[in-house]
Structures are given as structure tokens and as C-alpha cells.
Design a protein around this motif. Sequence first.
Motif, PDB file in Angstrom:
ATOM      1  N   VAL A 238      -6.132   4.825  -1.189  1.00 59.44           N
ATOM      2  CA  VAL A 238      -4.849   4.154  -0.951  1.00 59.44           C
ATOM      3  C   VAL A 238      -4.925   2.632  -0.965  1.00 59.44           C
ATOM      4  CG1 VAL A 238      -3.916   6.098   0.358  1.00 59.44           C
ATOM      5  CG2 VAL A 238      -5.161   4.289   1.561  1.00 59.44           C
ATOM      6  N   VAL A 239      -6.134   2.083  -1.001  1.00 58.68           N
ATOM      7  CA  VAL A 239      -6.290   0.628  -0.963  1.00 58.68           C
ATOM      8  C   VAL A 239      -6.959   0.157  -2.247  1.00 58.68           C
ATOM      9  CG1 VAL A 239      -7.348  -1.317   0.259  1.00 58.68           C
ATOM     10  CG2 VAL A 239      -6.489   0.645   1.557  1.00 58.68           C
ATOM     11  N   PRO A 240      -6.350  -0.762  -2.988  1.00 55.77           N
ATOM     12  CA  PRO A 240      -6.963  -1.253  -4.223  1.00 55.77           C
ATOM     13  C   PRO A 240      -8.245  -2.014  -3.924  1.00 55.77           C
ATOM     14  CG  PRO A 240      -5.061  -2.581  -3.643  1.00 55.77           C
ATOM     15  CD  PRO A 240      -5.055  -1.418  -2.714  1.00 55.77           C
ATOM     16  N   GLU A 241      -9.095  -2.089  -4.931  1.00 58.59           N
ATOM     17  CA  GLU A 241     -10.406  -2.723  -4.759  1.00 58.59           C
ATOM     18  C   GLU A 241     -10.283  -4.164  -4.271  1.00 58.59           C
ATOM     19  OE1 GLU A 241     -14.579  -3.399  -7.266  1.00 58.59           O
ATOM     20  OE2 GLU A 241     -12.792  -2.601  -8.266  1.00 58.59           O
ATOM     21  N   ALA A 242      -9.245  -4.875  -4.685  1.00 55.94           N
ATOM     22  CA  ALA A 242      -9.082  -6.279  -4.305  1.00 55.94           C
ATOM     23  C   ALA A 242      -8.907  -6.459  -2.804  1.00 55.94           C
ATOM     24  CB  ALA A 242      -7.883  -6.880  -5.038  1.00 55.94           C
ATOM     25  N   LEU A 243      -8.469  -5.413  -2.103  1.00 57.89           N
ATOM     26  CA  LEU A 243      -8.266  -5.495  -0.667  1.00 57.89           C
ATOM     27  C   LEU A 243      -9.352  -4.769   0.122  1.00 57.89           C
ATOM     28  CD1 LEU A 243      -4.387  -4.945  -0.271  1.00 57.89           C
ATOM     29  CD2 LEU A 243      -5.658  -7.102  -0.377  1.00 57.89           C
ATOM     30  N   ARG A 244     -10.380  -4.266  -0.573  1.00 52.32           N
ATOM     31  CA  ARG A 244     -11.471  -3.565   0.110  1.00 52.32           C
ATOM     32  C   ARG A 244     -12.704  -4.451   0.204  1.00 52.32           C
ATOM     33  NH1 ARG A 244     -10.532   0.736  -3.594  1.00 52.32           N
ATOM     34  NH2 ARG A 244     -12.712   0.665  -4.262  1.00 52.32           N
ATOM     35  N   MET A 245     -13.468  -4.245   1.264  1.00 53.97           N
ATOM     36  CA  MET A 245     -14.707  -4.996   1.437  1.00 53.97           C
ATOM     37  C   MET A 245     -15.708  -4.586   0.357  1.00 53.97           C
ATOM     38  SD  MET A 245     -15.964  -7.292   3.511  1.00 53.97           S
ATOM     39  CE  MET A 245     -15.216  -7.114   5.128  1.00 53.97           C
ATOM     40  N   PRO A 246     -16.309  -5.553  -0.350  1.00 53.77           N
ATOM     41  CA  PRO A 246     -17.330  -5.205  -1.353  1.00 53.77           C
ATOM     42  C   PRO A 246     -18.481  -4.436  -0.708  1.00 53.77           C
ATOM     43  CG  PRO A 246     -16.602  -7.469  -1.642  1.00 53.77           C
ATOM     44  CD  PRO A 246     -16.001  -6.991  -0.360  1.00 53.77           C
TER      45      PRO A 246
ATOM     46  N   LEU B 206       0.830  -1.208   0.000  1.00 57.94           N
ATOM     47  CA  LEU B 206       0.000   0.000   0.000  1.00 57.94           C
ATOM     48  C   LEU B 206       0.866   1.260   0.000  1.00 57.94           C
ATOM     49  CD1 LEU B 206      -2.780  -0.968   2.569  1.00 57.94           C
ATOM     50  CD2 LEU B 206      -2.750  -1.293   0.093  1.00 57.94           C
ATOM     51  N   PRO B 207       0.441   2.291  -0.719  1.00 60.05           N
ATOM     52  CA  PRO B 207       1.224   3.537  -0.799  1.00 60.05           C
ATOM     53  C   PRO B 207       0.955   4.460   0.389  1.00 60.05           C
ATOM     54  CG  PRO B 207      -0.716   3.733  -2.186  1.00 60.05           C
ATOM     55  CD  PRO B 207      -0.747   2.337  -1.602  1.00 60.05           C
ATOM     56  N   VAL B 208       1.280   3.988   1.593  1.00 56.18           N
ATOM     57  CA  VAL B 208       1.048   4.789   2.794  1.00 56.18           C
ATOM     58  C   VAL B 208       2.310   4.807   3.646  1.00 56.18           C
ATOM     59  CG1 VAL B 208      -1.425   4.270   2.832  1.00 56.18           C
ATOM     60  CG2 VAL B 208       0.143   2.813   4.109  1.00 56.18           C
ATOM     61  N   ARG B 209       2.456   5.897   4.409  1.00 56.92           N
ATOM     62  CA  ARG B 209       3.593   6.007   5.325  1.00 56.92           C
ATOM     63  C   ARG B 209       3.167   5.557   6.726  1.00 56.92           C
ATOM     64  NH1 ARG B 209       4.023  10.832   4.746  1.00 56.92           N
ATOM     65  NH2 ARG B 209       3.108  11.629   6.686  1.00 56.92           N
ATOM     66  N   ASP B 210       2.069   6.121   7.203  1.00 55.37           N
ATOM     67  CA  ASP B 210       1.513   5.767   8.510  1.00 55.37           C
ATOM     68  C   ASP B 210       0.003   5.662   8.367  1.00 55.37           C
ATOM     69  OD1 ASP B 210       3.935   6.047  10.346  1.00 55.37           O
ATOM     70  OD2 ASP B 210       3.889   8.032   9.410  1.00 55.37           O
ATOM     71  N   ALA B 211      -0.567   4.569   8.873  1.00 56.24           N
ATOM     72  CA  ALA B 211      -2.010   4.384   8.735  1.00 56.24           C
ATOM     73  C   ALA B 211      -2.508   3.370   9.754  1.00 56.24           C
ATOM     74  CB  ALA B 211      -2.376   3.918   7.324  1.00 56.24           C
ATOM     75  N   VAL B 212      -3.804   3.488  10.057  1.00 53.83           N
ATOM     76  CA  VAL B 212      -4.488   2.503  10.891  1.00 53.83           C
ATOM     77  C   VAL B 212      -5.749   2.082  10.151  1.00 53.83           C
ATOM     78  CG1 VAL B 212      -5.622   2.012  13.082  1.00 53.83           C
ATOM     79  CG2 VAL B 212      -3.621   3.523  13.028  1.00 53.83           C
ATOM     80  N   PHE B 213      -5.833   0.786   9.826  1.00 50.60           N
ATOM     81  CA  PHE B 213      -6.973   0.255   9.088  1.00 50.60           C
ATOM     82  C   PHE B 213      -7.783  -0.696   9.955  1.00 50.60           C
ATOM     83  CE2 PHE B 213      -3.714   1.041   5.798  1.00 50.60           C
ATOM     84  CZ  PHE B 213      -4.421   1.874   4.944  1.00 50.60           C
TER      85      PHE B 213
ATOM     86  N   ALA C 159      -6.946 -14.002   3.468  1.00 47.88           N
ATOM     87  CA  ALA C 159      -7.171 -12.856   2.595  1.00 47.88           C
ATOM     88  C   ALA C 159      -7.519 -11.640   3.441  1.00 47.88           C
ATOM     89  CB  ALA C 159      -8.292 -13.156   1.612  1.00 47.88           C
ATOM     90  N   VAL C 160      -7.168 -10.465   2.944  1.00 48.54           N
ATOM     91  CA  VAL C 160      -7.403  -9.210   3.661  1.00 48.54           C
ATOM     92  C   VAL C 160      -8.540  -8.446   3.004  1.00 48.54           C
ATOM     93  CG1 VAL C 160      -6.382  -7.008   4.379  1.00 48.54           C
ATOM     94  CG2 VAL C 160      -4.962  -9.075   4.265  1.00 48.54           C
ATOM     95  N   PHE C 161      -9.510  -8.004   3.821  1.00 53.42           N
ATOM     96  CA  PHE C 161     -10.605  -7.158   3.357  1.00 53.42           C
ATOM     97  C   PHE C 161     -10.700  -5.962   4.305  1.00 53.42           C
ATOM     98  CE2 PHE C 161     -11.665 -11.211   1.497  1.00 53.42           C
ATOM     99  CZ  PHE C 161     -12.192 -10.890   0.253  1.00 53.42           C
ATOM    100  N   LEU C 162     -10.265  -4.793   3.848  1.00 56.79           N
ATOM    101  CA  LEU C 162     -10.296  -3.585   4.667  1.00 56.79           C
ATOM    102  C   LEU C 162     -11.604  -2.838   4.433  1.00 56.79           C
ATOM    103  CD1 LEU C 162      -6.645  -2.322   4.076  1.00 56.79           C
ATOM    104  CD2 LEU C 162      -7.502  -3.844   5.862  1.00 56.79           C
ATOM    105  N   PHE C 163     -12.190  -2.297   5.526  1.00 49.62           N
ATOM    106  CA  PHE C 163     -13.447  -1.563   5.366  1.00 49.62           C
ATOM    107  C   PHE C 163     -13.444  -0.197   6.046  1.00 49.62           C
ATOM    108  CE2 PHE C 163     -14.248  -4.775   8.773  1.00 49.62           C
ATOM    109  CZ  PHE C 163     -14.355  -3.914   9.866  1.00 49.62           C
ATOM    110  N   ASP C 164     -12.344   0.170   6.722  1.00 46.59           N
ATOM    111  CA  ASP C 164     -12.308   1.490   7.353  1.00 46.59           C
ATOM    112  C   ASP C 164     -10.861   1.911   7.541  1.00 46.59           C
ATOM    113  OD1 ASP C 164     -13.314   3.837   8.562  1.00 46.59           O
ATOM    114  OD2 ASP C 164     -14.890   2.690   9.573  1.00 46.59           O
ATOM    115  N   VAL C 165     -10.648   3.234   7.632  1.00 48.74           N
ATOM    116  CA  VAL C 165      -9.328   3.779   7.923  1.00 48.74           C
ATOM    117  C   VAL C 165      -9.509   4.840   9.000  1.00 48.74           C
ATOM    118  CG1 VAL C 165      -9.512   5.445   6.002  1.00 48.74           C
ATOM    119  CG2 VAL C 165      -7.272   4.884   6.987  1.00 48.74           C
ATOM    120  N   LEU C 166      -8.700   4.737  10.057  1.00 48.12           N
ATOM    121  CA  LEU C 166      -8.845   5.596  11.225  1.00 48.12           C
ATOM    122  C   LEU C 166      -7.757   6.665  11.307  1.00 48.12           C
ATOM    123  CD1 LEU C 166      -9.543   2.736  13.797  1.00 48.12           C
ATOM    124  CD2 LEU C 166     -11.061   3.741  12.087  1.00 48.12           C
TER     125      LEU C 166
END
Length: 508
Positions: free
Chosen positions: A323-331, A250-257, A294-301
Motif C-alpha cells: 500500500v505504500v510506494p517505494e518513494a515513501l518507504r525506508m530503503p 495512500l490507498p488505505v481506509r484505516d491504518a497505523v504506520f 519527507a516521509v519514510f515509513l518502515f512498519d505497519v501495525l
Amino acid sequence: MLIADLTRTSAAVAATSGRKAKVTALAECLRAAEPGEAAIVVAYLSGELPQRQIGVGYAALRDVPSPAPTPTLTVREVDAAFTEIGAVSGAGSVARRRELLAALLGRATRPEQDFLIRLLAGELRQGALDGVMAEAIAAAAGVPSAEVRRAVMLRGSLGPVATAALGTGVEGLRAFTLEVGRPIKPMLAASAPSLDDAFGKLKADAAVEWKLDGIRAQLHVSGGETRVFTRTLDEITSRLPEVVAAMAELPVRDAVFDGELIALRPDGRPHPFQVTAARTATRTSKATEPVPLAVFLFDVLHLDGVDLLDAPGADRNAALARVVPEALRMPRAVTGDPARAKEVFDEAVARGHEGVMVKSLDTPYTAGRRGAGWIKVKPRHTLDLVVLAVEWGHGRRQGLLSNLHLGARDPESGGFVMLGKTFKGLTDELLAWQTKRLRELAVREDDWTVHVRPELVVEIAFDGVQRSPRYPGGIALRFARVLRYRPDKTAAEADTIDTVRAVAPVLD
């Protein structure tokens, strides 16, 4: 402060069912605590140990020495003794821990012994769960309860928050901020029996997301390194190299997902929950190659220096999508059309998932609370309940703990309301596992029933709720059956008696 003060407070809290009276009694005790004692007092009156586990089992609590005639034992002395007991290891450690425990209990009066034994056994059922204690801290410190709840969300623990509130008030509470690398309590969802009910509560367009049968995870990225935490705030990074690898892209420096981890078959359908859970367990089998998650992200804090907790759900999702591609996001789909929501629901269920989450586009991330901003909808009635006791089986289940006593949380009293029993849905594997686990949680038993610490959460499917004079709550589940155990959830996250009444009509 003397342990006798906590003993009296505990008895007073247990003697009343009113939330306000419980808060008042707890707050009075907290005000009397000396500087540096608040965290210990909060932990003990919440039925917990600051040390979490000190290696004292049910057997060690059976032989109690003669009590002391007068109360002299202090809170600090008990905490130091528990720390010393927990540090014992190696050959002869069991005997040494019992020796230290006996010395401690020998200095306690009879009421103090009873309090300490129930504390160690996890049997301090006095109705002082996190919500009640947070209100008590606010009352004792004279600060708004919302400030306390937010600090607890960010710190993940009541003890340090109590110390700050009683020491420096609101200023101290506001010093707690989201820190990348330290997990916060996750936002929870309410339940609704149907999509129409869910949309009726939100009264606006909403996001409809798949609800997976996986492991809730909080993922912290800092300087190119990822740390993975469970919903109970335990770190599991070392067990999940494939998750760390996915986050490194992911193209991030610091993040909480916030997201879900799940084991999927080659066709995209989920493996049984046990397969996913095994990857996050303390011990994993080395006999077979582990199934990747598999990883499914649905929020970023938090994202690259900006906290997003207070941002509306729509804004947080927009940041996530950047910052998160569709393949790693919750549908998901954003809609106010029930027909479109039903399409998302049907697709999720058809692919083997639990149902959907209906999420407000305006709600901030209110961690640690089960509010109306997120609502889960499943195709069947299910509840996460707490095992209160279990009965020995007979016939082919002879020698196994079989019939579970099920309880829902009572947010008013802080205790649990029994909703009935079930032995249905248990496989041979589950029977063997629960027999071992529930014996570990046992606090007392007779020839027929083993009463346990209310810690183990089990997901129960049922067909409805009916009136019943047999149980204190006046209702019981119809045709309850075990789906699975939820080691990823604490008893404080179990469903409430109010949820039970909301998800299904009560039948006469």
C-alpha cells in the motif's frame, strides 16, 4: 489511602537496589489502594503527576509551611488539589497557585512534605521506572507480567492499566486493543558496535534499513484523515500539512504506520537535526518558510481492519509494500551476506544518515521494549544519556551552564549511573538554550552546580569506555562530546548502563 502510605513505600523502594524487593514493596502498596486510586498511586510512585504539569516551579517549593503533627492527607485529596492548582490561570495565577500549594503542604507531615516536594520537582529518584512498575502491577493483581506489558503498550499509560488489572485481572487487560487514532508505545532498538555483532545476535537473514537522523512518527489514518504522533505520544498533526498530504495519497481506509520524518536538502542529504526538530516544536518561527519534511515509513501495525502487531516482521513489511510506494518507504535490503549489509550501511552513511537498523524477519512488534529484534549500528559510538546536573562555566562561558553530568539508566535499580562530565561540542546556540532549559528543570543548586530533574536526553559521541573509581558504576566515557539534544525522547528511553558496556569494550 493516605499519602503517608505512599511516603513509606517510596522510602522502602529507594532504600533497596534489588529489583525484586522494589517490585514487592510497590505491589503491597497497590493491593492496599482503594478502587479508583490505583492510577494515582501508580503515577505518584513512578514520580509523575496524572495532570503532567500543574504550573508549580522550583521557586514555589522553597517556602514550606510548618508540617502537620499527624498524617491525615489522602491520595484523592492531593490529586484534587493538584488538579485545582493546575486549573488556575490569568492575572494573579502565580500567587494563587502558591497559596493553594501552601495550604496543601500545611496539611502534610514532614515526611509527606518531603515526598510531595520531590514529586513536584521530579526528584523522586527511587528506582520505580515503567518496567519495575509494570512488574509491580502484575504482582499486585496476580496476572502475568507479559499481559501488563502488552496492555501498557496498547494504552500508552500505566495508570489505566493498573486500574484494569486490579479490577478485573487478565480480562480487563485484554480489553485494551490497538485503536486507530490512539498512539501506542513505539518499538525500540538495541545497539551493536558492528554489523557482524548485529548479525551474530540474530543468527539469520535480516532486513538492513537506513537509520535516519529524523523524528520518529506514528501515523494513524482513518476514513481519509491522518493524525501524526511523536514517539512520546504527543499529537503534532496541525504542524505538518505536507505529511498529511502525502498520507492522503495512500490507498488505505484505516491504518497505523511507523516511520521517520526528516528535512532533506535538494540533493537528498539531510539538514541538521535541529531543522527537522523545529518543524515539530511547539513554537515555530514565522519569519521564514518552513522546510518540508519527507516521509519514510518502515512498519505497519494495522491495515484495513487487521491488526499486524503479532505478525512477523517479514509479513508486516510485505503488507507495507502493498500500500505504500517505494518513494515513501525506508530503503532496505534483506540479506544474510555481511558484504551486502556493508553496502547498505556505506550508502546510508555516504548520504549523510546515521547508519542502519538490522531487523529480524520473525520478530513481532514488541512496542515499548528495547529487544533483540531490532539492532542499530552506527559508524561511531553514540549514546542517548540523561543530564543529571550541570556546572556553571567560566571564562567566555561565564554566566552559562556548561559542564554536563551524564547518566545512563540502571534497569536493575531504576535510577541512573553517572558516566562522567563534558562541555565539549557545545555551540554558543546550544549553550544559551541549555542554560535556559536546565534552569527550568533545576531542583537545587549551590555556587557551582545546578542539579536538575533527570528528564533531558542528550546524544553523546565518545571514543571508548574506561575504568574509573571516581564514579559509582566504575566506568567513565573517554572523550565524550555533545552531538545534540533529543527533545523527542524521554529519560525512560535513554540508553542503559548495560548498553554502555555492550557498545564499547572497557579499557584499563
